[in-house]
Design a protein around this motif. Structure first.
Motif, PDB file in Angstrom:
ATOM      1  N   ALA A   7       0.807  -1.219   0.000  1.00 33.87           N
ATOM      2  CA  ALA A   7       0.000   0.000   0.000  1.00 33.87           C
ATOM      3  C   ALA A   7       0.840   1.269   0.000  1.00 33.87           C
ATOM      4  O   ALA A   7       0.313   2.351  -0.277  1.00 33.87           O
ATOM      5  CB  ALA A   7      -0.933   0.003   1.218  1.00 33.87           C
ATOM      6  N   GLY A   8       2.133   1.160   0.284  1.00 39.16           N
ATOM      7  CA  GLY A   8       2.973   2.347   0.322  1.00 39.16           C
ATOM      8  C   GLY A   8       3.592   2.706  -1.017  1.00 39.16           C
ATOM      9  O   GLY A   8       4.329   3.689  -1.116  1.00 39.16           O
ATOM     10  N   GLY A   9       3.300   1.941  -2.064  1.00 41.43           N
ATOM     11  CA  GLY A   9       3.909   2.179  -3.368  1.00 41.43           C
ATOM     12  C   GLY A   9       3.116   3.126  -4.241  1.00 41.43           C
ATOM     13  O   GLY A   9       2.140   3.758  -3.803  1.00 41.43           O
ATOM     14  N   GLY A  12      -0.618   2.006  -4.608  1.00 38.85           N
ATOM     15  CA  GLY A  12      -1.372   1.753  -3.385  1.00 38.85           C
ATOM     16  C   GLY A  12      -2.330   2.861  -2.988  1.00 38.85           C
ATOM     17  O   GLY A  12      -3.503   2.615  -2.690  1.00 38.85           O
ATOM     18  N   GLU A  13      -1.835   4.109  -2.963  1.00 37.60           N
ATOM     19  CA  GLU A  13      -2.684   5.214  -2.510  1.00 37.60           C
ATOM     20  C   GLU A  13      -3.859   5.484  -3.454  1.00 37.60           C
ATOM     21  O   GLU A  13      -5.006   5.547  -3.004  1.00 37.60           O
ATOM     22  CB  GLU A  13      -1.845   6.480  -2.326  1.00 37.60           C
ATOM     23  N   PRO A  14      -3.627   5.649  -4.764  1.00 40.44           N
ATOM     24  CA  PRO A  14      -4.783   5.867  -5.644  1.00 40.44           C
ATOM     25  C   PRO A  14      -5.727   4.671  -5.682  1.00 40.44           C
ATOM     26  O   PRO A  14      -6.937   4.842  -5.832  1.00 40.44           O
ATOM     27  CB  PRO A  14      -4.157   6.140  -7.012  1.00 40.44           C
ATOM     28  N   LEU A  15      -5.207   3.450  -5.524  1.00 40.95           N
ATOM     29  CA  LEU A  15      -6.078   2.276  -5.495  1.00 40.95           C
ATOM     30  C   LEU A  15      -6.968   2.305  -4.256  1.00 40.95           C
ATOM     31  O   LEU A  15      -8.171   2.000  -4.331  1.00 40.95           O
ATOM     32  CB  LEU A  15      -5.245   0.995  -5.527  1.00 40.95           C
ATOM     33  N   ALA A  16      -6.414   2.676  -3.108  1.00 42.18           N
ATOM     34  CA  ALA A  16      -7.211   2.767  -1.883  1.00 42.18           C
ATOM     35  C   ALA A  16      -8.363   3.767  -2.052  1.00 42.18           C
ATOM     36  O   ALA A  16      -9.483   3.522  -1.602  1.00 42.18           O
ATOM     37  CB  ALA A  16      -6.322   3.176  -0.710  1.00 42.18           C
ATOM     38  N   LEU A  28      -4.745  -1.673   4.501  1.00 43.68           N
ATOM     39  CA  LEU A  28      -3.511  -1.217   3.869  1.00 43.68           C
ATOM     40  C   LEU A  28      -2.323  -1.914   4.530  1.00 43.68           C
ATOM     41  O   LEU A  28      -2.104  -1.769   5.733  1.00 43.68           O
ATOM     42  CB  LEU A  28      -3.370   0.300   4.012  1.00 43.68           C
ATOM     43  N   VAL A  29      -1.561  -2.641   3.730  1.00 39.13           N
ATOM     44  CA  VAL A  29      -0.448  -3.431   4.247  1.00 39.13           C
ATOM     45  C   VAL A  29       0.863  -2.942   3.640  1.00 39.13           C
ATOM     46  O   VAL A  29       1.048  -2.932   2.425  1.00 39.13           O
ATOM     47  CB  VAL A  29      -0.629  -4.929   3.924  1.00 39.13           C
ATOM     48  N   VAL A 161       2.765  10.484  -9.354  1.00 38.36           N
ATOM     49  CA  VAL A 161       3.268   9.202  -8.867  1.00 38.36           C
ATOM     50  C   VAL A 161       4.080   9.401  -7.599  1.00 38.36           C
ATOM     51  O   VAL A 161       4.945  10.266  -7.525  1.00 38.36           O
ATOM     52  CB  VAL A 161       4.148   8.514  -9.929  1.00 38.36           C
ATOM     53  N   LYS A 162       3.811   8.544  -6.616  1.00 38.78           N
ATOM     54  CA  LYS A 162       4.571   8.579  -5.372  1.00 38.78           C
ATOM     55  C   LYS A 162       5.933   7.927  -5.578  1.00 38.78           C
ATOM     56  O   LYS A 162       6.051   6.864  -6.164  1.00 38.78           O
ATOM     57  CB  LYS A 162       3.793   7.828  -4.282  1.00 38.78           C
ATOM     58  N   GLY A 163       6.995   8.592  -5.098  1.00 30.67           N
ATOM     59  CA  GLY A 163       8.336   8.027  -5.223  1.00 30.67           C
ATOM     60  C   GLY A 163       8.928   8.257  -6.602  1.00 30.67           C
ATOM     61  O   GLY A 163       8.416   9.029  -7.412  1.00 30.67           O
ATOM     62  N   ASN A 164      10.022   7.551  -6.898  1.00 34.74           N
ATOM     63  CA  ASN A 164      10.738   7.754  -8.161  1.00 34.74           C
ATOM     64  C   ASN A 164      10.541   6.577  -9.096  1.00 34.74           C
ATOM     65  O   ASN A 164      11.469   6.089  -9.732  1.00 34.74           O
ATOM     66  CB  ASN A 164      12.230   7.983  -7.896  1.00 34.74           C
ATOM     67  N   THR A 165       9.296   6.103  -9.195  1.00 35.39           N
ATOM     68  CA  THR A 165       9.006   4.890  -9.949  1.00 35.39           C
ATOM     69  C   THR A 165       8.522   5.148 -11.370  1.00 35.39           C
ATOM     70  O   THR A 165       8.205   4.203 -12.083  1.00 35.39           O
ATOM     71  CB  THR A 165       7.949   4.048  -9.207  1.00 35.39           C
TER      72      THR A 165
END
Length: 307
Positions: A7-9, A12-16, A28-29, A161-165
């Motif tokens: 959930a931290g990727g 995860g957030e937009p899916l939640a 959320l795991v 997008v969260k992070g540098n992915t």
């Protein structure tokens, strides 16, 4: 209960947010989960532990495997097969459906100019071999009748997008933001599809909550009018009011840079996806759900505002 593993990727957030339309019980795991919706249930876990995977899955109706391991082949080879096996076993034990968020690394290089759910599986990279193997593990379980699951595949993605992915966000948007040249791999004159992250999340939630979508592969909604690298840079430059300058990195240079920049070493084997047109066809999903993916200009604007 619908559970997001990873959930931290980026997804995860937009899916939640999207799952809130279907249930008020979203678990959320991740190692340090944070609430997205007020009613979210937080479940800290180390998903490299088999026992913790089982605890995370217990009580779930649908499980979404969306974790993103570090972009390192040694990590992938060690962690992905074990996590897939553990997740499948846990879903079977607790009678949960499984939705696996996947990429396109397993497709044959000849399929890259027009990828569909029926494209041949023949990976040319080490990372592609890992993805092909874990997808095969999942589909074998489906064929044997012990698991209800589906694979939801996305192209390279972009957006807030969260992070540098996101390679597009990192190579183009962030470089232009810093006043630098945008970077591109392979050829800047080949078309390249990108999946808009909010569309990917919405599509994943739809599939997970559609009973007859299971036991097959789906391409997540992606706009059909792919742009070239040069066109993407021009579009970002236009809306950022920045010079649309670009530097193209050939494969040999990426490999050489990998001696000093580890991520470039990892990316070098994937440049075959940039030296030819890369068209991701999601017409199966778009037709089935009457879905219109976000156009690239709107997605670029959202990236600039919220990226």
């Amino acid at each position: 209960m619908q559970t997001i593993l990873g959930a931290g990727g980026a997804i995860g957030e937009p899916l939640a947010k999207e799952l809130k339309q279907y249930t008020d019980q979203v678990r959320l795991v991740s190692r340090k989960p944070q609430k997205v919706n007020e009613t979210d249930i937080l479940h800290p876990a180390d998903l490299t532990s088999r026992g913790e995977v089982f605890k995370a899955v217990e009580g779930s109706d649908v499980v979404y495997l969306v974790i993103g391991f570090p972009y390192d082949i040694k990590v992938w080879q060690k962690e992905w097969p074990a996590l897939m096996r553990n997740t499948i076993d846990a879903c079977k034990q607790y009678n949960a459906k499984l939705v696996f968020f996947d990429n396109v690394y397993m497709y044959d290089g000849s399929a890259i100019p027009h990828m569909t759910e029926e494209s041949p599986i023949n990976p040319s990279s080490r990372k592609g071999k890992v993805r092909a193997a874990i997808a095969q593990i999942l589909m074998d379980e489906v064929k044997q009748g012990g698991l209800t699951a589906l694979i939801a595949r996305a192209a390279d993605f972009y957006g807030p997008v969260k992070g540098n992915t996101s390679v597009l966000n990192e190579m183009v948007y962030k470089n232009l933001l810093k006043g630098k040249r945008a970077n591109w791999f392979g050829s800047a004159d080949k078309k390249h599809s990108y999946t808009y992250v909010p569309d990917a999340a919405k599509g994943t939630a739809i599939l997970g909550n559609t009973p007859d979508a299971y036991n097959q592969v789906w391409h997540l909604p992606t706009h059909p009018n792919a742009l070239t690298g040069r066109e993407f840079v021009a579009l970002f430059g236009k809306h950022m009011n920045k010079p649309a300058k670009i530097s193209v990195v050939p494969q040999w240079m990426a490999a050489a840079m990998g001696l000093f920049v580890p991520i470039m070493k990892e990316l070098a084997e994937m440049i075959y996806q940039y030296d030819r047109d890369y068209i991701f066809d999601s017409s199966k999903f778009n037709t089935r759900f009457d879905f219109k993916p976000v156009e690239y200009e709107a997605g670029v604007l959202d990236t600039i505002r919220n990226g």
